[in-house]
Design a protein around this motif. Sequence first.
Motif, PDB file in Angstrom:
ATOM      1  N   MET A   1       0.862  -1.197   0.000  1.00  0.00           N
ATOM      2  CA  MET A   1       0.000   0.000   0.000  1.00  0.00           C
ATOM      3  C   MET A   1       0.891   1.237   0.000  1.00  0.00           C
ATOM      4  SD  MET A   1      -3.203   1.157   0.248  1.00  0.00           S
ATOM      5  CE  MET A   1      -4.204  -0.140   0.944  1.00  0.00           C
ATOM      6  N   ASP A   2       0.624   2.179  -0.878  1.00  0.00           N
ATOM      7  CA  ASP A   2       1.436   3.386  -0.893  1.00  0.00           C
ATOM      8  C   ASP A   2       0.910   4.364   0.138  1.00  0.00           C
ATOM      9  OD1 ASP A   2      -0.770   4.678  -1.948  1.00  0.00           O
ATOM     10  OD2 ASP A   2      -0.105   4.435  -4.020  1.00  0.00           O
ATOM     11  N   SER A   3       1.540   5.538   0.179  1.00  0.00           N
ATOM     12  CA  SER A   3       1.189   6.514   1.219  1.00  0.00           C
ATOM     13  C   SER A   3       0.096   7.470   0.780  1.00  0.00           C
ATOM     14  CB  SER A   3       2.447   7.315   1.614  1.00  0.00           C
ATOM     15  OG  SER A   3       2.983   7.970   0.475  1.00  0.00           O
ATOM     16  N   GLY A   4      -0.588   7.174  -0.345  1.00  0.00           N
ATOM     17  CA  GLY A   4      -1.622   8.071  -0.828  1.00  0.00           C
ATOM     18  C   GLY A   4      -2.942   7.849  -0.119  1.00  0.00           C
ATOM     19  N   GLN A   5      -4.016   8.253  -0.813  1.00  0.00           N
ATOM     20  CA  GLN A   5      -5.356   8.152  -0.254  1.00  0.00           C
ATOM     21  C   GLN A   5      -5.743   6.698  -0.010  1.00  0.00           C
ATOM     22  OE1 GLN A   5      -7.681  10.767   0.275  1.00  0.00           O
ATOM     23  NE2 GLN A   5      -9.001   9.221   1.185  1.00  0.00           N
ATOM     24  N   GLU A   6      -6.416   6.456   1.094  1.00  0.00           N
ATOM     25  CA  GLU A   6      -6.957   5.135   1.376  1.00  0.00           C
ATOM     26  C   GLU A   6      -8.479   5.188   1.299  1.00  0.00           C
ATOM     27  OE1 GLU A   6      -3.617   3.050   4.253  1.00  0.00           O
ATOM     28  OE2 GLU A   6      -5.555   3.653   5.094  1.00  0.00           O
ATOM     29  N   TYR A   7      -9.066   4.065   0.854  1.00  0.00           N
ATOM     30  CA  TYR A   7     -10.512   4.005   0.670  1.00  0.00           C
ATOM     31  C   TYR A   7     -11.058   2.719   1.252  1.00  0.00           C
ATOM     32  CZ  TYR A   7      -9.193   7.205  -3.179  1.00  0.00           C
ATOM     33  OH  TYR A   7      -8.653   8.218  -3.941  1.00  0.00           O
ATOM     34  N   ARG A   8     -12.213   2.799   1.908  1.00  0.00           N
ATOM     35  CA  ARG A   8     -13.021   1.610   2.161  1.00  0.00           C
ATOM     36  C   ARG A   8     -13.759   1.310   0.859  1.00  0.00           C
ATOM     37  NH1 ARG A   8     -13.800   0.929   7.728  1.00  0.00           N
ATOM     38  NH2 ARG A   8     -14.840  -1.016   7.144  1.00  0.00           N
ATOM     39  N   VAL A   9     -14.338   0.145   0.735  1.00  0.00           N
ATOM     40  CA  VAL A   9     -14.922  -0.259  -0.544  1.00  0.00           C
ATOM     41  C   VAL A   9     -16.016   0.708  -1.005  1.00  0.00           C
ATOM     42  CG1 VAL A   9     -16.600  -1.838   0.517  1.00  0.00           C
ATOM     43  CG2 VAL A   9     -15.867  -2.189  -1.851  1.00  0.00           C
ATOM     44  N   ALA A  10     -16.847   1.173  -0.085  1.00  0.00           N
ATOM     45  CA  ALA A  10     -17.915   2.105  -0.475  1.00  0.00           C
ATOM     46  C   ALA A  10     -17.327   3.433  -0.940  1.00  0.00           C
ATOM     47  CB  ALA A  10     -18.874   2.325   0.686  1.00  0.00           C
ATOM     48  N   GLU A  11     -16.245   3.874  -0.297  1.00  0.00           N
ATOM     49  CA  GLU A  11     -15.597   5.135  -0.682  1.00  0.00           C
ATOM     50  C   GLU A  11     -14.949   5.006  -2.057  1.00  0.00           C
ATOM     51  OE1 GLU A  11     -14.366   6.606   3.838  1.00  0.00           O
ATOM     52  OE2 GLU A  11     -12.971   5.393   2.627  1.00  0.00           O
TER      53      GLU A  11
END
Length: 262
Positions: A1-11
């Motif tokens: 995983m990089d250091s950018g934006q993280e998302y839950r599946v709905a996001e």
Amino acid sequence: MDSGQEYRVAELAQAAEVPVRTVRYYQERGLLSPPVRRGRNAYYDDSHLERLTLIGDLLARGHSLEGIADLLASAEMGGGVSELLGFESAAAAAWSDGEIDIDLTELIDRFGDQVTPEIMTEAIALGHLRVEGDRLVYYSGRLLDTATALVAAGIPLRALLALSWELEAAFDRMAFAFVQEFRTHLVQPVLDRPSPAQLQHLSRTLAELRPVVRQVADEQLARAMDRRIRIDLPEMSQQLSHAADAVPASSPADHRRETSES
């Protein structure tokens, strides 16, 4: 995983403008890599969003999911998906000068009572006109101005639409011939020795040839008009000469009366 934006599946689904079930379906088919799991939670990153955007772009261009899977597999082995998209953009870019919005009032201003339901239906069937909700879209502003000028000169709108059917068939044959030459002499060599560099070169070539092809079409029409006029002009001149001879000559008194009235 990089250091950018993280998302839950709905996001992630919301950011990509797709349903959550689509995200999961792409994962099941191997089109989307699994998320990183921390405890009971799954997290996606910007690479997942980029992949969903790419899949959506390819679907919009007419690729099947099976074809997309092959392209993505090729990309992972060094194939040029971005170069392919560049080629498709160059090949699919519109050749016309652009659509314009027009309302019924403006059509009537241009063509008067020649705008009838039958005329509208025929223009839609030709693809010249499109109805989108409460607005009308004409596919070429330049062609609309040309039609306006021809109708103002005295050629009925119905006659122009009949002529358009003839022109559609003629130019479809011309376009088919050009595309066949492109496929044989430009696309086939790339298929024989595919590479990202070849795809980039093909994209540039297609973009450079656009004005050349339009010039060929313009010159071919000009030559055809020259030939047609040479054939028809003597007869038209003779008919006009006979018509002029049939007009009674005006007397000097008539001329003076016309001058005083003006």
